[in-house]
Design a protein around this motif. Structure first.
Motif, PDB file in Angstrom:
ATOM      1  N   LEU A 120       9.571 -47.726 -38.440  1.00 19.84           N
ATOM      2  CA  LEU A 120       8.720 -46.889 -36.102  1.00 19.84           C
ATOM      3  C   LEU A 120      10.498 -46.107 -36.389  1.00 19.84           C
ATOM      4  O   LEU A 120       9.370 -45.028 -35.630  1.00 19.84           O
ATOM      5  CB  LEU A 120       8.439 -48.166 -35.255  1.00 19.84           C
ATOM      6  N   ASP A 121      10.783 -46.166 -36.062  1.00 20.29           N
ATOM      7  CA  ASP A 121      12.243 -44.884 -36.150  1.00 20.29           C
ATOM      8  C   ASP A 121      12.306 -43.998 -37.105  1.00 20.29           C
ATOM      9  O   ASP A 121      12.654 -42.712 -36.666  1.00 20.29           O
ATOM     10  CB  ASP A 121      13.152 -45.787 -35.513  1.00 20.29           C
ATOM     11  N   VAL A 122      12.153 -44.375 -38.168  1.00 22.60           N
ATOM     12  CA  VAL A 122      12.596 -42.991 -39.332  1.00 22.60           C
ATOM     13  C   VAL A 122      11.611 -43.006 -40.289  1.00 22.60           C
ATOM     14  O   VAL A 122      11.122 -41.473 -40.964  1.00 22.60           O
ATOM     15  CB  VAL A 122      13.920 -43.329 -40.399  1.00 22.60           C
ATOM     16  N   ASP A 123      10.754 -43.808 -40.549  1.00 22.83           N
ATOM     17  CA  ASP A 123       9.725 -43.926 -41.611  1.00 22.83           C
ATOM     18  C   ASP A 123       7.896 -43.161 -41.069  1.00 22.83           C
ATOM     19  O   ASP A 123       7.665 -42.338 -41.357  1.00 22.83           O
ATOM     20  CB  ASP A 123       9.451 -44.980 -42.324  1.00 22.83           C
ATOM     21  N   LYS A 124       7.959 -42.944 -40.148  1.00 20.79           N
ATOM     22  CA  LYS A 124       7.318 -42.795 -39.197  1.00 20.79           C
ATOM     23  C   LYS A 124       7.486 -40.816 -38.970  1.00 20.79           C
ATOM     24  O   LYS A 124       6.751 -40.223 -39.421  1.00 20.79           O
ATOM     25  CB  LYS A 124       6.715 -43.114 -37.303  1.00 20.79           C
ATOM     26  N   HIS A 125       8.452 -40.570 -39.064  1.00 15.77           N
ATOM     27  CA  HIS A 125       8.901 -39.668 -38.604  1.00 15.77           C
ATOM     28  C   HIS A 125       8.944 -38.734 -40.179  1.00 15.77           C
ATOM     29  O   HIS A 125       8.223 -37.327 -39.612  1.00 15.77           O
ATOM     30  CB  HIS A 125      10.657 -38.957 -38.565  1.00 15.77           C
ATOM     31  N   PHE A 126       9.238 -39.220 -41.580  1.00 16.91           N
ATOM     32  CA  PHE A 126       8.932 -38.520 -42.273  1.00 16.91           C
ATOM     33  C   PHE A 126       7.469 -38.564 -42.788  1.00 16.91           C
ATOM     34  O   PHE A 126       7.136 -37.399 -43.456  1.00 16.91           O
ATOM     35  CB  PHE A 126       9.570 -39.573 -43.347  1.00 16.91           C
ATOM     36  N   GLY A 127       6.579 -39.731 -42.250  1.00 16.85           N
ATOM     37  CA  GLY A 127       5.358 -39.359 -42.755  1.00 16.85           C
ATOM     38  C   GLY A 127       4.230 -38.091 -41.698  1.00 16.85           C
ATOM     39  O   GLY A 127       3.704 -37.209 -42.827  1.00 16.85           O
ATOM     40  N   ALA A 128       4.959 -37.835 -40.990  1.00 20.75           N
ATOM     41  CA  ALA A 128       4.548 -36.528 -39.641  1.00 20.75           C
ATOM     42  C   ALA A 128       4.491 -35.737 -40.797  1.00 20.75           C
ATOM     43  O   ALA A 128       4.499 -34.778 -40.472  1.00 20.75           O
ATOM     44  CB  ALA A 128       4.796 -36.484 -38.863  1.00 20.75           C
ATOM     45  N   TYR A 129       6.254 -35.443 -41.628  1.00 21.20           N
ATOM     46  CA  TYR A 129       6.683 -34.472 -42.035  1.00 21.20           C
ATOM     47  C   TYR A 129       5.633 -34.000 -43.410  1.00 21.20           C
ATOM     48  O   TYR A 129       5.719 -33.053 -43.715  1.00 21.20           O
ATOM     49  CB  TYR A 129       7.861 -34.539 -42.395  1.00 21.20           C
ATOM     50  N   PHE A 130       5.914 -35.286 -44.273  1.00 21.26           N
ATOM     51  CA  PHE A 130       5.076 -35.506 -45.470  1.00 21.26           C
ATOM     52  C   PHE A 130       3.516 -34.430 -45.288  1.00 21.26           C
ATOM     53  O   PHE A 130       2.860 -34.135 -46.080  1.00 21.26           O
ATOM     54  CB  PHE A 130       5.301 -36.286 -46.122  1.00 21.26           C
ATOM     55  N   ILE A 131       3.342 -34.959 -44.191  1.00 28.34           N
ATOM     56  CA  ILE A 131       1.306 -35.421 -44.481  1.00 28.34           C
ATOM     57  C   ILE A 131       1.647 -33.776 -43.879  1.00 28.34           C
ATOM     58  O   ILE A 131       0.266 -33.257 -44.547  1.00 28.34           O
ATOM     59  CB  ILE A 131       0.759 -35.978 -42.892  1.00 28.34           C
ATOM     60  N   ALA A 132       2.278 -33.123 -43.178  1.00 30.61           N
ATOM     61  CA  ALA A 132       1.800 -31.870 -42.690  1.00 30.61           C
ATOM     62  C   ALA A 132       2.879 -30.830 -44.380  1.00 30.61           C
ATOM     63  O   ALA A 132       2.725 -29.717 -44.011  1.00 30.61           O
ATOM     64  CB  ALA A 132       3.052 -31.265 -41.634  1.00 30.61           C
ATOM     65  N   ASN A 133       4.164 -31.009 -44.707  1.00 28.08           N
ATOM     66  CA  ASN A 133       4.590 -30.192 -45.898  1.00 28.08           C
ATOM     67  C   ASN A 133       4.395 -30.533 -47.105  1.00 28.08           C
ATOM     68  O   ASN A 133       4.424 -30.240 -48.341  1.00 28.08           O
ATOM     69  CB  ASN A 133       6.128 -30.567 -45.564  1.00 28.08           C
ATOM     70  N   GLY A 134       3.803 -32.123 -47.502  1.00 30.92           N
ATOM     71  CA  GLY A 134       4.075 -32.400 -48.062  1.00 30.92           C
ATOM     72  C   GLY A 134       2.110 -32.752 -49.545  1.00 30.92           C
ATOM     73  O   GLY A 134       1.788 -32.641 -49.006  1.00 30.92           O
ATOM     74  N   THR A 135       2.732 -32.963 -50.925  1.00 33.01           N
ATOM     75  CA  THR A 135       1.252 -33.269 -51.286  1.00 33.01           C
ATOM     76  C   THR A 135       1.667 -34.394 -52.646  1.00 33.01           C
ATOM     77  O   THR A 135       3.049 -34.671 -52.991  1.00 33.01           O
ATOM     78  CB  THR A 135       0.982 -32.019 -52.530  1.00 33.01           C
ATOM     79  N   ARG A 136       0.980 -35.041 -52.134  1.00 31.84           N
ATOM     80  CA  ARG A 136       0.734 -36.774 -53.531  1.00 31.84           C
ATOM     81  C   ARG A 136       1.159 -35.660 -54.937  1.00 31.84           C
ATOM     82  O   ARG A 136       0.248 -35.188 -55.682  1.00 31.84           O
ATOM     83  CB  ARG A 136      -0.558 -37.286 -53.373  1.00 31.84           C
ATOM     84  N   PRO A 137       2.284 -36.370 -55.402  1.00 29.68           N
ATOM     85  CA  PRO A 137       2.945 -35.754 -56.459  1.00 29.68           C
ATOM     86  C   PRO A 137       2.212 -36.591 -57.861  1.00 29.68           C
ATOM     87  O   PRO A 137       1.762 -37.704 -57.730  1.00 29.68           O
ATOM     88  CB  PRO A 137       3.676 -36.970 -56.518  1.00 29.68           C
TER      89      PRO A 137
END
Ligand code: FE2
Length: 160
Positions: A120-137
């Protein structure tokens, strides 16, 4: 009988690879809980704990690689949380080996609460970032298969 750790949709971070690995972590914590509750032989309990530790380490390594590859600005902080837990678990494993400690319900609750808070505190934060900035490698195809079939140790060795 009710499971120790019930999944809640609120725990989803929105990246299916990560969410599915979190579900496996929950399943492993429940497996460890059942082993303790049903008074399984200590060897079986220990094997389940080892499985949980290896799965956790591999899961962290995968998350961290996704962070590096997507240039996540909070990578170092997040990795620090992972390392702190791994250090704690190593101390615990030593205590178990020397007979100074045993796996208790208190420990299981600690693991459950650690994971919930971490998601809830940190993985969700990264999840939102990854959805916006990452692609499935590309490598996630292999990693995903290993992690969902619990063949992660092969994956781990392949990357060593
Ligand atoms: Fe994480």
């Amino acid at each position: 009988m009710a499971e120790l750790f019930e999944w809640d949709d609120d725990y989803n971070v929105g990246v299916s690879d990560i969410d599915e690995q979190h579900l496996e972590l929950v399943a492993l914590i429940n497996q460890l809980h059942r082993a303790i509750r049903d008074h399984k032989a200590s060897k079986q309990v220990r094997n389940t704990l080892d499985e949980l530790i290896e799965y956790t380490r591999t899961h962290f390594a995968i998350e961290e690689r996704l962070m590096r590859e997507s240039n996540y600005p909070e990578y170092e902080t997040h990795r620090g949380y992972h390392e702190a837990l791994i250090d704690q678990i190593h101390v615990l494993r030593e205590k178990l080996d020397s007979g100074e400690a045993s796996i208790t319900f208190e420990l299981l609750h600690f693991l459950r609460m650690w994971l919930i808070r971490h998601i809830l505190d940190v993985d969700k934060h990264f999840g939102a970032y990854f959805i916006a900035n990452g692609t499935r490698p590309e490598w996630m195809v292999e990693a995903h298969a290993a992690m969902t079939n619990r063949r992660w140790w092969q994956f781990w060795k392949a990357r060593a």
